[in-house]
Each structure stands twice: as C-alpha cells, then as structure tokens.
Write a protein that holds these residues in place. Sequence first.
Motif: not given
Length: 234
Positions: A62-70
């Motif tokens: 909801g803050r940025i169009p994130v695909e993946r995060a780790a």
Amino acid sequence: MAQTISFWHRLIQLIAPRACPVCGQRLTIGEEVVCARCNLHLPRTGFAADAYENVMAKRFWGRIPVERAAALFYYEAGSEVSRIIYDLKYHHHPEIGWEMGRLTAQEFARDGFFEGIDLIVPIPLAKRRERQRGYNQSLEIARGVAEWTHLPIGRKVVKRTRFEGSQTHQSMQGRMENVEGVFQCYPKAEIKDKHILLVDDIVTTGATIVSCANELRKGGATHFSVLSLGFAKS
C-alpha cells in the motif's frame, strides 16, 4: 581472472588475516566475511522463499508497488550479529558489504528472487555523509549482488540531497518525516517501466526505501523489489 583474484585474496589472508566480525575469531582460508560456525548460526529470515507475503514485504504494501522483499538475517542493535553492520558502516570495512552482498545474492537466487529485475539501485548517501565514511555501504552490498546476478547497477539514477541525521531512535512517523523529499532523480535516468531492486543495509520501518521509491516512480519506474542484509523486527 577469477583464479587470479582468488590467488591474491588467499595471499592477503595469509599476510594479514582477518577476524570474523561476529565472534572475533581468525578467519581461515576459504572463509569470506564470517566464520563457518557463525554463518551456520546466522539468524536467517528465510524471506526469499516467500518474498511477497513475508513480514518485511508487508511493510511496503500500500506504500509502493513492491514485488518482493527479503533480508538475509534478523537484525537487533547490540547483538553479536549486528557487528557485521557496525564493521561495515563505522569501522571502515567496505569489503564486508561486497562479500555479504554476494552471499545474500547466492542464497536468494535459489528462490528465483532476481527474476524479472532490470536494475539494481543502492540507496544513496548524502555527499557529506559519504565523504565522511569514504564509501556508501549500500553500494558495496549492491556490488556483491551484481557480481553474482550480473544485473547492472544504476549509479546515476537517484541522489540524496541532504542528510537529516540518524534515525535509530525515531518513531515510524519521525522516520517518514525525516526522509521525506530527500531524494532526487537524475534528469536522464533511464528507468521508465523498469523493475528496480533497491538495496540497503538494514530495513526497519521501510521509510527510506519508500521515500526513494516514490522519487523513482516520478522518473517512470513501475515495480520495486527490496534487498537488505538486516531486518529489524520493530
């Protein structure tokens, strides 16, 4: 070339042996940045195996169009593992960034973390801060990632226009206000419709990542993934 680098790396280890930043024990030949024992017990997050649904990724929903995060490991200030970050940032060991970046990329690649990513963008430091430190630790991490993945690093994509001090003891709202508007895209940055991997040393609230990503969106970037060494639970 790789054999030559390996030879000189081993020679340097023999002449000037390094210590594991976690336990302080001398590294043996073949051990890169942390000793085998500390590497085995590193508090890995496992986020790369579920890179969209994990708790770190949810900080960006909801803050940025994130695909993946780790992140590679859980970070806690004052812990033994935190010495990796301290040595990288404050004890003039940029090589830790490169080596940990390479290790992280190697492990994340097994889960397809880098598929579809076009460009690596390390979170920039303000010029004054980088001059004081002598390097940008996020760029050093990105170099390690790039060596393993062969993805390009965007060096003239975004800059930090000012340094607003440490965010260590600030609330989430304070962190967001502290980094609002501190980044600026380069006018000729070729990022339109790109999937960008943002690289930082630690993710806590995600405020710095969000601020940087929002500036990159102005330049046309459409999708983001996030990689860091450490993730602070709170």
